[in-house]
Motif scaffolding. Structure first.
Motif, short mmCIF file in Angstrom:
data_model
loop_
_atom_site.label_atom_id
_atom_site.label_comp_id
_atom_site.label_asym_id
_atom_site.label_seq_id
_atom_site.Cartn_x
_atom_site.Cartn_y
_atom_site.Cartn_z
N ARG B 81 0.88 0.74 32.73
CA ARG B 81 -0.22 0.89 31.76
C ARG B 81 0.02 2.02 30.75
NH1 ARG B 81 -0.84 -3.75 33.79
NH2 ARG B 81 -1.70 -3.80 35.89
N ALA B 82 1.17 2.64 30.81
CA ALA B 82 1.41 3.82 29.96
C ALA B 82 1.11 3.57 28.48
CB ALA B 82 2.83 4.32 30.17
N PRO B 83 1.51 2.42 27.91
CA PRO B 83 1.23 2.24 26.47
C PRO B 83 -0.28 2.20 26.17
CG PRO B 83 2.96 0.73 27.18
CD PRO B 83 2.37 1.33 28.42
N ALA B 84 -1.09 1.72 27.10
CA ALA B 84 -2.55 1.72 26.90
C ALA B 84 -3.08 3.15 26.97
CB ALA B 84 -3.24 0.83 27.93
N LEU B 85 -2.59 3.93 27.92
CA LEU B 85 -2.98 5.34 28.02
C LEU B 85 -2.59 6.09 26.74
CD1 LEU B 85 -3.19 4.62 31.08
CD2 LEU B 85 -2.22 6.84 31.57
N ALA B 86 -1.36 5.83 26.30
CA ALA B 86 -0.86 6.50 25.10
C ALA B 86 -1.73 6.15 23.90
CB ALA B 86 0.59 6.10 24.84
N THR B 87 -2.17 4.89 23.83
CA THR B 87 -3.08 4.45 22.77
C THR B 87 -4.35 5.28 22.80
OG1 THR B 87 -2.21 2.20 22.87
CG2 THR B 87 -4.40 2.47 21.89
N GLY B 88 -4.90 5.44 24.01
CA GLY B 88 -6.15 6.19 24.16
C GLY B 88 -6.01 7.66 23.79
N ILE B 89 -4.85 8.24 24.08
CA ILE B 89 -4.62 9.65 23.74
C ILE B 89 -4.41 9.80 22.23
CG2 ILE B 89 -3.05 11.61 23.99
CD1 ILE B 89 -2.45 10.61 26.82
N ARG B 90 -3.54 8.95 21.71
CA ARG B 90 -3.17 9.07 20.30
C ARG B 90 -4.38 8.82 19.39
NH1 ARG B 90 1.65 10.38 16.99
NH2 ARG B 90 0.56 10.24 15.04
N ARG B 91 -5.26 7.90 19.79
CA ARG B 91 -6.44 7.63 18.95
C ARG B 91 -7.43 8.79 19.00
NH1 ARG B 91 -7.24 1.78 17.00
NH2 ARG B 91 -5.07 1.14 17.12
N ALA B 92 -7.50 9.45 20.17
CA ALA B 92 -8.41 10.59 20.28
C ALA B 92 -7.82 11.82 19.60
CB ALA B 92 -8.72 10.88 21.74
#
Lengths: 358, 262
Positions: B81-92
């Motif tokens: 799931r790392a790319p989804a987590l990264a999405t959530g971090i990068r958007r925040a």
């Protein structure tokens, strides 16, 4: 002379699903991830329209699995984040929820529950009670779970959910259903007054401080056991401090209803009708389902002759009611899976426990 | 002999541990490439001056202890799931550098959906994809990148395309998506290859820096797993440069230029 009328917040007419969005936005939530599923689509649609206008971010994820993991990412930065879903979507999020509990991350998950099991149907249901209150995926993990029974509470409990999530660093679920989500009524969008706590654990880049990690894996001897005890201690504190409930027309009651959410709302009408027939009945309504108001339920049952537990399922919360009291013989269960019981149906059940001929 | 300032006059510092890499003993097996790959990532982050501005994502797999080795803020991901987590971090935190570190089971099997969609959305993240054709930590099971005929603990008779399909080429697959800014396949099986790998990793990180932000970058690194391959470390290096590089060709498959956006 009072000025309260002038100060009162103007009431607005809204759907339950809209009120959830209003509450989230009022509480400062600017990040929403989600995936389409009936009957909660009004929430992502509202957030998709509003987020860009208020400097927020809406993203339709490729699945509920991605949704919960995007939330995990955003939550790890110390930013408030929400999703909404239903039945199968909530099931897909279970892995991520367990990771959130283990990693101690705050987030708000709204379950506008539909009928199950499987694809089930889009009719309202309280069949997700066990899932919402007993587990958060695998391991010894719990969600805090709040059950609104009005549009007003869809608003206010959503705001509270963000506060509890931050306070305990744990995901919080709002457990609604298709009725409470789609129901429209006036409510007061009272101002949000809580102070958002500092988050000295958040991942923001290790600028001028030691690096941090947010994780749920603990491999060293004794570490995971210690972590579990620490989480248990947190859940114990939640059970002690966060029980919420409503006592409705309980004065002088000989008969008691225990119901939550939509069913409790319907039961209020039935109770009024029964009272007008001279049947002394009241209700204990759990608002927090985890923690369950065990003490209050036990106490309420002590003083009555019979108890009616009414749910939109085949019997789930009734197990928590039974756990709360030794008087199992007093309890009668009325379940209507996948459909809202009418006030008449609940009235008929009240008459039954009261021994009134129909 | 020391000078007046107390400095050694005849020695010159030619190499030191990158600041991003902590002075810890790695738990990896002899001949494993994780250590080298950690080092080139750490050097890159140092050189770009991003140590205090980076959030990394640790995978499920042998590299899960990334947070014990790198002096960075690090989030541990559920498997794939790392790319989804990264999405959530990068958007925040849109100004932070965000990277994921993922193996072949993680990225190409359980996490195929998350990587494809993050790539297609053009998330401004860097994905370091360590392809060693097997699940290392769980004991050498078959991965989507396992070579035909390769024996693993769950393909004991060798991978057969008739029942298990073909090894998947992720760098090429992702290069085909509009949201991908950079896609390359490298290896670290020789000093020359390490230099090339470092260049690729640097390009990958640069793609998400201010002024660039051209989409997702992926650096697939062909790597060893001598323990689960049942090979000596040197033989494992030879396998990477021989059989593996034949099937998974090294090279750059996509590189967007700033001009593409002007």
């Amino acid at each position: 002379m009072t000025t309260s009328a002038a100060c009162a917040v103007k009431r607005i007419l809204a759907k339950g699903n809209e009120a959830v969005c209003h509450g989230a936005i009022a509480a400062g939530c600017r990040f929403y991830y989600g995936y389409p599923i009936t009957p909660q689509n009004d929430i992502p649609e509202y957030m998709a329209a509003q987020m860009p206008k208020i400097g927020g971010s809406f993203l339709q994820a490729e699945s509920e699995v991605a949704t919960i993991n995007m939330m995990l990412g955003t939550a790890s930065t110390g930013t408030r984040v929400m999703t909404s879903s239903s039945g199968p979507g909530i099931s897909l999020m279970q892995e991520g929820l367990s990771f959130m509990v283990g990693s101690q991350l705050p987030a708000v998950i709204v379950n506008i529950a539909r009928s199950g099991p499987g694809l089930g149907g889009i009719a309202p249901s309280q069949g997700d009670y066990f899932q919402a209150t007993k587990v958060a995926g695998h391991g010894d993990a719990h969600l805090i779970c709040l059950a609104p029974h009005s549009v007003q509470e869809m608003y206010s409990l959503t705001m509270l959910a963000f506060d509890l999530a931050d306070k305990y660093r744990n995901p919080v679920m709002i457990l609604g259903d298709a009725i409470i989500g789609q129901m429209k009524e006036p409510y007061e969008p009272t101002p949000y007054t809580s102070v958002v706590p500092e988050k000295p654990w958040a991942l923001t880049g290790a600028a001028g401080r030691a690096a941090r990690s947010v994780k749920s894996m603990f491999l060293k001897e004794g570490e995971i056991e210690a972590h579990n005890w620490k989480l248990l201690e947190k859940f114990r504190k939640i059970r002690e401090e966060e029980v919420r409930f409503e006592r409705y027309m309980i004065e002088g009651a000989k008969f008691l209803i225990v119901a939550f959410g939509t069913v409790a709302r319907v039961a209020k009408t039935s109770i009024q009708w029964a009272r007008s027939e001279g049947i002394p009945v009241g209700m204990l309504r759990p608002i927090s389902l985890f923690p369950f108001p065990e003490e209050q339920v036990r106490e309420a049952i002590e003083g009555v002759e019979k108890v009616l537990v009414a749910e939109m399922n085949t019997g789930q919360m009734v197990e928590d009611v039974q756990k709360s009291t030794p008087h199992h013989d007093k309890i009668r269960f009325f379940g209507k899976p996948c459909a809202m019981p009418t006030p008449d149906e609940i009235l008929a059940q009240i008459r039954l426990i009261a021994g009134v001929k129909q | 002999m020391k000078n007046a300032a107390g400095k050694d006059m005849f020695s010159k510092l030619v190499y030191e541990r990158p600041k991003t890499l902590l002075d810890r003993r790695l738990h990896y097996c002899p001949g494993c490439h994780h250590g080298t790959i950690h080092k080139i990532i750490a050097e890159t982050i140092d050189e770009l001056g991003q140590r205090e501005n980076t959030v990394g994502i640790a995978p499920v797999g042998c590299a899960v202890l990334l947070y014990d080795y790198m002096d960075l803020d690090i989030l541990e991901a559920p498997h794939g799931r790392a790319p989804a987590l990264a999405t959530g971090i990068r958007r925040a935190l849109p100004d932070r550098v965000v990277f994921t570190y993922q193996g072949d089971g993680d990225l190409a099997s359980i996490g195929m959906s998350e990587i494809i969609h993050a790539a297609n959305r053009g998330e401004n993240i860097t994905v370091v994809f360590v392809n060693n054709t097997t699940y290392g930590m769980t004991g050498g099971q078959m991965a989507p990148t396992t070579m035909l005929g390769q024996k693993t603990t769950t393909s004991p008779y060798g991978r057969d395309f008739r029942t298990e399909g073909y090894p998947i080429r992720m760098a090429e697959l992702l290069a085909g998506l509009e949201g991908v800014a950079y896609s390359a396949r490298v290896t670290v099986s020789s000093p020359a290859h390490i230099r090339k790998a470092k260049e690729a990793v640097r390009k990958g990180f640069e793609m998400q820096l201010k002024g660039m932000r051209m989409g997702l970058s992926i650096i697939e690194i062909l790597s060893t797993c001598p323990t689960n391959w049942g090979m000596k470390p040197l033989d494992a290096q030879k396998r990477v440069l021989g059989e593996m590089a034949d099937y998974f060709p090294l090279g750059v498959f996509k590189e967007k230029k700033q001009a593409d956006f002007e």
